[in-house]
Motif scaffolding. Structure first.
Motif, PDB file in Angstrom:
ATOM      1  N   MET A  97       0.834  -1.202   0.000  1.00 19.27           N
ATOM      2  CA  MET A  97       0.000   0.000   0.000  1.00 19.27           C
ATOM      3  C   MET A  97       0.866   1.248   0.000  1.00 19.27           C
ATOM      4  O   MET A  97       2.064   1.183   0.296  1.00 19.27           O
ATOM      5  CB  MET A  97      -0.974  -0.005   1.176  1.00 19.27           C
ATOM      6  N   ASP A  98       0.248   2.396  -0.336  1.00 22.53           N
ATOM      7  CA  ASP A  98       0.989   3.655  -0.367  1.00 22.53           C
ATOM      8  C   ASP A  98       1.223   4.188   1.033  1.00 22.53           C
ATOM      9  O   ASP A  98       0.480   3.873   1.957  1.00 22.53           O
ATOM     10  CB  ASP A  98       0.211   4.693  -1.181  1.00 22.53           C
ATOM     11  N   GLY A  99       2.229   5.032   1.147  1.00 19.15           N
ATOM     12  CA  GLY A  99       2.551   5.605   2.443  1.00 19.15           C
ATOM     13  C   GLY A  99       1.868   6.936   2.698  1.00 19.15           C
ATOM     14  O   GLY A  99       2.185   7.623   3.661  1.00 19.15           O
ATOM     15  N   ASP A 100       0.923   7.322   1.840  1.00 16.10           N
ATOM     16  CA  ASP A 100       0.365   8.671   1.952  1.00 16.10           C
ATOM     17  C   ASP A 100      -1.059   8.683   2.489  1.00 16.10           C
ATOM     18  O   ASP A 100      -1.739   9.709   2.412  1.00 16.10           O
ATOM     19  CB  ASP A 100       0.401   9.348   0.583  1.00 16.10           C
ATOM     20  N   LEU A 101      -1.515   7.552   3.012  1.00 16.85           N
ATOM     21  CA  LEU A 101      -2.863   7.427   3.591  1.00 16.85           C
ATOM     22  C   LEU A 101      -3.975   7.504   2.552  1.00 16.85           C
ATOM     23  O   LEU A 101      -5.140   7.620   2.908  1.00 16.85           O
ATOM     24  CB  LEU A 101      -3.127   8.512   4.655  1.00 16.85           C
ATOM     25  N   GLN A 102      -3.622   7.445   1.254  1.00 19.50           N
ATOM     26  CA  GLN A 102      -4.687   7.456   0.248  1.00 19.50           C
ATOM     27  C   GLN A 102      -5.399   6.103   0.225  1.00 19.50           C
ATOM     28  O   GLN A 102      -6.584   6.021  -0.015  1.00 19.50           O
ATOM     29  CB  GLN A 102      -4.131   7.811  -1.129  1.00 19.50           C
ATOM     30  N   ASN A 103      -4.632   5.041   0.472  1.00 20.96           N
ATOM     31  CA  ASN A 103      -5.250   3.719   0.646  1.00 20.96           C
ATOM     32  C   ASN A 103      -5.698   3.598   2.096  1.00 20.96           C
ATOM     33  O   ASN A 103      -5.124   4.206   2.979  1.00 20.96           O
ATOM     34  CB  ASN A 103      -4.255   2.601   0.345  1.00 20.96           C
ATOM     35  N   ALA A 203      -8.445  11.491  -0.549  1.00 20.94           N
ATOM     36  CA  ALA A 203      -7.590  12.538  -1.100  1.00 20.94           C
ATOM     37  C   ALA A 203      -6.361  12.634  -0.206  1.00 20.94           C
ATOM     38  O   ALA A 203      -6.405  12.268   0.969  1.00 20.94           O
ATOM     39  CB  ALA A 203      -8.335  13.852  -1.131  1.00 20.94           C
ATOM     40  N   ARG A 204      -5.267  13.100  -0.793  1.00 17.23           N
ATOM     41  CA  ARG A 204      -4.054  13.257   0.000  1.00 17.23           C
ATOM     42  C   ARG A 204      -4.263  14.298   1.081  1.00 17.23           C
ATOM     43  O   ARG A 204      -4.689  15.409   0.801  1.00 17.23           O
ATOM     44  CB  ARG A 204      -2.931  13.720  -0.925  1.00 17.23           C
ATOM     45  N   ARG A 205      -3.937  13.982   2.327  1.00 21.09           N
ATOM     46  CA  ARG A 205      -4.067  14.961   3.399  1.00 21.09           C
ATOM     47  C   ARG A 205      -2.760  15.719   3.597  1.00 21.09           C
ATOM     48  O   ARG A 205      -2.734  16.899   3.848  1.00 21.09           O
ATOM     49  CB  ARG A 205      -4.467  14.252   4.700  1.00 21.09           C
TER      50      ARG A 205
HETATM   51 MG    MG Z   1      -0.838   8.711  -3.445  1.00 26.25          MG
END
Ligand code: MG
Ligand code: UDP
Length: 329
Positions: A97-103, A203-205
């Motif tokens: 998974m991505d590290g940006d909390l989008q997932n 969405a990216r926070r």
């Molecule tokens: Mg992303």
């Protein structure tokens, strides 16, 4: 969980400048996985971040015993970062998974349940994707359609990082370029059972996306690679040899025809376009043919140097199970 226990699940997260998201992400993954009662490990691969993500990971490792941080020396890109994560992951199931909390880590149990139904790979599908419409969603729609047509694995969302794999599958695959998004297609070449599951998307926070339109071009190039791997990997001569022979045969026929005109009928053939065609066909034919031979040699080196058989066994049942010569060698 003792140190040499094999975890049930490894969560692999590539991280590039995600310092604000990281604590939330690890909290969320841990909360979800503790509820499942499975042994897990989280592998964060820092891809040469410049915002202190690496330092933060180092300190988080102190308090989270299930967290492992792999710190790369510089920024390599998402695919190499994932590949590094795969190499350190020991779990029977690997989640990326991505590290940006989008997932959303809360989707993990559903992915696992789907995998249990007998699949080797479950790919997330961001049904309600939260990204810019024109620069991200449109190219992605076209790319997904194209990839589906070319590879024969029709998924709605190749770009979704949230996926679950059986670890044997990942162990078999080498990644280059932006190939991580083609893992389902590559897995399909290896004979895996693949399905998709709608997952949440936010969405990216924090932070910003690392990609723009330029990625589309790289994805298309990788698609070509995957296409050829799928079609010709173990039989390049069937393709290049065939076209080579056809070209040589046509060239020879034309040449004979021109020779008969010249020798038999005394016609001048020096200014005939047909002569050029005959020569071009002969030369390209020979080249295609020898290229096919070279490709055969390369393909053999590729498979034999790595001990990669040209087939993949799902299961061996009954008899003396470990009797393959492959394993003894
Ligand atoms: Mg992303
Ligand atoms: N990423 C990475 N190395 C890079 C670029 C991105 O490890 O060179 C990671 C990034 O930290 C994130 C994931 O890959 O966890 C996906 O990146 P991003 O969110 O920017 O892509 P998008 O979601 O916008 O497609």
């Amino acid at each position: 969980m003792s140190a040499d226990d094999i975890p049930d699940i490894s969560v692999v997260v590539p991280v590039y400048n995600e310092v604000e998201s990281l604590p939330h992400l690890i909290e969320a993954i841990a909360t979800t996985l503790i509820e499942t009662n499975l042994n897990y490990e989280i592998i964060c691969v820092d891809d040469g971040s410049k915002d202190g993500s690496a330092e933060l990971l180092k300190s988080l490792v102190q308090t989270h015993k299930n967290l492992k941080a792999v710190l790369l020396r510089r920024n390599y890109g998402q695919t190499p970062a994932m590949s590094a994560g795969f190499n350190y992951a020991r779990g029977k199931v690997i989640i990326t998974m991505d590290g940006d909390l989008q997932n959303d880590p809360a989707d993990i149990p559903r992915l696992l349940a789907k995998l249990e139904e007998g699949y080797d790979l479950v790919s997330g599908w961001r049904e309600k994707r939260q990204d810019a419409a024109l620069t991200r969603l449109l190219p992605s729609k076209i790319a997904n359609w194209l990839i589906g047509r070319v590879t024969g694995v029709e998924l709605h969302d190749y770009g979704c990082s949230l996926k679950a794999y059986r670890s044997e599958l990942v162990a078999d695959m080498n990644l280059y370029g932006e190939l991580h998004r083609f893992l389902p297609a590559l897995a399909f070449i290896e004979g895996a059972r693949i399905t998709e599951l709608p997952v949440g998307h936010h969405a990216r926070r924090y932070g910003s996306s690392k990609y723009g339109l330029g990625r589309t071009f790289r994805v298309v190039m990788d698609l070509l690679t995957v296409y050829f791997m799928k079609k010709f990997l173990t039989r390049p001569m069937h393709v290049f040899g065939l076209f080579g022979i056809i070209a040589m045969a046509l060239g020879t026929l034309l040449g004979l025809y021109l020779t008969i005109l010249k020798v038999g009928f005394g016609q001048s053939i020096g200014d005939r376009p047909l002569l050029i065609l005959a020569v071009v066909l002969l030369v390209t034919g020979v080249q295609l043919f020898s290229f096919g031979l070279l490709a055969e040699l390369l393909m053999r080196t590729y498979h034999e140097s790595q001990g990669r058989p040209i087939y993949r066994v799902r299961e061996v049942v009954g008899g003396n199970v470990n009797n393959s010569k492959q394993r003894e060698g």
